[in-house]
Write a protein that holds these residues in place. Structure first.
Motif, PDB file in Angstrom:
ATOM      1  N   GLN B 139      36.288  39.145  39.531  1.00  0.00           N
ATOM      2  CA  GLN B 139      36.195  39.948  38.509  1.00  0.00           C
ATOM      3  C   GLN B 139      37.643  40.581  38.589  1.00  0.00           C
ATOM      4  OE1 GLN B 139      33.811  38.702  39.960  1.00  0.00           O
ATOM      5  NE2 GLN B 139      31.899  38.559  38.685  1.00  0.00           N
ATOM      6  N   VAL B 141      40.360  39.636  39.695  1.00  0.00           N
ATOM      7  CA  VAL B 141      41.533  39.226  39.595  1.00  0.00           C
ATOM      8  C   VAL B 141      41.483  38.540  38.140  1.00  0.00           C
ATOM      9  CG1 VAL B 141      42.445  37.056  39.968  1.00  0.00           C
ATOM     10  CG2 VAL B 141      41.354  38.884  41.838  1.00  0.00           C
ATOM     11  N   LEU B 142      40.699  37.809  37.555  1.00  0.00           N
ATOM     12  CA  LEU B 142      40.180  36.977  36.640  1.00  0.00           C
ATOM     13  C   LEU B 142      41.138  37.339  35.172  1.00  0.00           C
ATOM     14  CD1 LEU B 142      38.470  35.027  35.811  1.00  0.00           C
ATOM     15  CD2 LEU B 142      36.514  36.810  34.617  1.00  0.00           C
ATOM     16  N   ILE B 143      40.958  38.543  34.613  1.00  0.00           N
ATOM     17  CA  ILE B 143      41.467  38.767  33.757  1.00  0.00           C
ATOM     18  C   ILE B 143      43.145  39.145  33.123  1.00  0.00           C
ATOM     19  CG2 ILE B 143      42.360  41.010  31.103  1.00  0.00           C
ATOM     20  CD1 ILE B 143      39.377  41.360  32.883  1.00  0.00           C
ATOM     21  N   LEU B 145      45.253  38.193  35.988  1.00  0.00           N
ATOM     22  CA  LEU B 145      45.747  36.357  36.117  1.00  0.00           C
ATOM     23  C   LEU B 145      45.862  35.634  34.140  1.00  0.00           C
ATOM     24  CD1 LEU B 145      46.536  34.456  37.980  1.00  0.00           C
ATOM     25  CD2 LEU B 145      44.382  33.730  38.384  1.00  0.00           C
TER      26      LEU B 145
END
Lengths: 292, 320
Positions: B139, B141-143, B145
């Motif tokens: 979670q 890293v998600l945004i 990235l």
């Protein structure tokens, strides 16, 4: 000369994985902290707002605090069930009961199914139509009105049996491995002293598998803090205030409301909680560790 | 020899009662675990009407096997496989997961081997960086990235477009969004931490003399790795590959964020989208067949490799 060749070898072997890992994991992880200090819709220029996002998510009346509550609920309520069942199953199988291998292989089965498939399976089990296994069972027992188990107000409770069903096997295997590692001689000595099975469990098994038990608790808590799939799928992609977890809230803030800074602040809080939970259990483990 | 509770000299009925109660509980739990899965499998062979009429009964194809009674089964699976694109999703999952697996196993064992077997400056720092990855939730890293991918796509386009034009390939635009390549890169990178961590401790246990012997025979470092160390490391590598297979085959959140075209979706994404859309909600024949298509591969892998898998958990837990 030889050393130069070796350095080149090290660089070619370590370089590519490290680069990939740095670009796709470390860099975005560091950037998350920067994003969380801005207000940004994902398109235009971002504006620096300092800690405003964190103040907003921690303010009373925010959606974030209930979401943490839901995560804690989804961690500890099924967690108690998972841990006690896993310990009970592992201890029973460890005692070489008949059919132990069958139980071990079968109980692990749900662990290899994806979160989405488990969620859909339980949506079907809970269905209010004639397909619903559970409502069908209730009807056989004379209950006429089907219960809408998966409506928002009840969903978190409905997820509890699902989590226990899908999670217990892994912890059972984990605990069983730890129990098999305990030298037999301890039990023989205890038996000579006339200790009952329950006493043996409390004073030999449990203390000697403390490390693995703590590891299991870390897995459980971290998994609970990251909870996403089932809530998202069972709420049809639009969880409500009474079901949002940190992850689903983060997702909908960023990808449905385009509030990137706010959503990233949630992910930073999630990371800090994961870190705190891990650190706390590592400390607990070190203090209570028994050498044998 | 039984480690506990094995001696029953007198007729101690409380112990026997407890044993009976335990047997009853274990058997009941066995039913709770196994029955829903059997239910999914056999219900996928019934028409939606048959499901409505007798939700728990066995399908006709089992009670009275015949070509005509097998028709609902064929129809459900055909509807899922071609009508609802589960064939496409299946192939997509296969491509994404197998390429990611090859990548993560190769890169992961390269890094782990070097970290386990060589002394060099920065080794501890590199190991520590991989260790950090164990604590980073996806979670976090998600945004970043997601937005980083746009910049990286533009950068790659700027870098590669002139060359492509020179080679007569026309205008080239590279995008990591909504592409299997992008998702594969993420999957490899994100699986590296756990893979490197586990394989490093595994490579440390391998005997060092073999490397020296191979060296005396004149083998270079690359030869030694690919023809001595990789084969020796096979047990550890197989275990880590099974874990990564299960994790990646079942992965949902990264796929949800990074893939949007229907033709690119993996199985969890396809399954989630039919289970969330109102038009499919009462098409039970389809839902059950789609569920079976999604569950079958990992169940099959578990049945074939379950000893290796459970041993893997064991080793990982006792070392970690």
């Amino acid at each position: 000369m030889k050393n130069r060749g070796q350095n080149l070898f090290i660089a070619t072997f370590l370089g590519p994985p490290l680069l990939l890992y740095a670009v796709f994991v470390l860099m975005p992880a560091v950037n998350a902290f920067r994003y969380s200090l801005t207000r940004w819709d994902g398109l235009g220029p971002a504006s620096w707002v300092g800690l405003a996002n964190f103040r907003a998510i921690l303010a009373s009346g925010s959606e974030f605090l209930p979401a943490i509550g839901h995560n804690l609920f989804l961690t500890f309520v099924p967690g108690v069930g998972i841990l006690s069942l896993a310990l009970f199953f592992a201890y029973s199988i460890h005692q070489r009961i008949r059919g132990g291998r069958l139980y071990r292989v079968a109980f692990f089965f749900p662990n290899v199914i994806s979160g989405v498939a488990v969620a859909l399976l339980w949506v079907l089990i809970y269905s209010t139509s004639d397909v619903g296994l559970l409502n069908g069972l209730l009807k056989l027992m004379g209950h006429t009105q089907p219960i809408p188990f998966t409506e928002s107000g009840r969903l978190l409770w409905a997820i509890v049996p699902m989590s226990i069903w899908s999670g217990t096997g892994f912890f059972m295997v984990l605990f069983l491995a730890a129990m098999e590692n305990i030298p037999e001689t301890y039990y023989e000595a205890a038996k000579l002293d006339g200790a009952s099975s329950a006493v043996q469990f409390r004073s030999i098994t449990l203390p000697l598998m403390w490390d693995v038990l703590t590891t299991g608790i870390v897995f459980l808590v971290v998994g609970g803090l990251k909870f996403f799939d089932a809530v998202y799928v069972m709420e049809n992609g639009r969880p409500s205030g009474s079901t949002h977890t940190m992850s689903t809230l983060m997702y909908s803030k960023v990808f449905q409301e385009y509030n990137v800074g706010y959503g990233t602040a949630i992910s930073v809080m999630l990371f800090l909680l994961v870190l705190a939970a891990t650190a706390a259990s590592l400390r607990l483990m070190r203090r209570e560790r028994l050498e044998y | 020899m039984a480690p506990a509770g094995g001696t029953r000299t007198r007729a101690d009925w409380p112990a026997r009662l407890a044993g009976g109660a335990r047997w009853l509980f274990l058997t009941a739990y066995l039913a709770v675990v196994v029955f829903p899965m059997c239910w999914v499998f056999y219900t996928s062979a019934k028409t939606t009407q048959q499901i409505y009429k007798s939700p728990f009964g066995l399908p006709k194809v089992i009670t009275a096997p015949s070509r005509a009674n097998a028709e609902p089964l064929v129809r459900n699976y055909r509807k899922a496989w071609t009508g609802s694109h589960f064939g496409q999703y299946f192939v997509n999952s296969l491509i994404v997961v197998s390429v990611s697996l090859v990548g993560v196993v190769l890169l992961g064992s390269m890094a782990a081997y070097v970290l386990a077997r060589f002394e060099f400056r920065g080794r501890n720092a590199a190991y520590f960086l991989f260790l950090c990855g164990l604590l980073i939730p996806m979670q976090l890293v998600l945004i970043p990235l997601f937005f980083q991918f746009s910049d990286m796509g533009e950068g790659l386009t700027r870098l590669l477009a002139p060359a492509a034009r020179a080679m007569g390939l026309g205008n080239l635009t590279v995008s990591l969004h909504d592409s299997h390549a992008g998702l594969i890169l993420i999957y490899i990178a994100f699986s590296l931490a756990f893979t490197v961590f586990t394989l490093t401790s595994f490579f440390r246990t391998l005997p060092g003399e073999l490397r020296e012997a191979a060296m005396i025979d004149g083998a270079g470092e690359y030869r030694i790795f690919f023809s001595v160390m990789m084969p020796l490391g096979k047990p550890g590598i197989v275990t880590i590959a099974i874990f990564n297979f299960l994790g990646l085959w079942n992965e949902y959140l990264f796929g949800l964020v990074f893939l949007s075209s229907d033709r690119l979706k993996t199985l969890p994404l396809g399954l989630a989208s039919i289970s969330m859309q109102a038009q499919y909600k009462s098409d039970f024949g389809l839902l059950f067949a789609a569920l079976v298509i999604s569950m079958a591969p990992t169940i099959l892998v578990y049945i074939i490799l379950q000893e290796k898998l459970t041993r893997g958990i064991t080793v990982g837990a006792l070392k970690g």
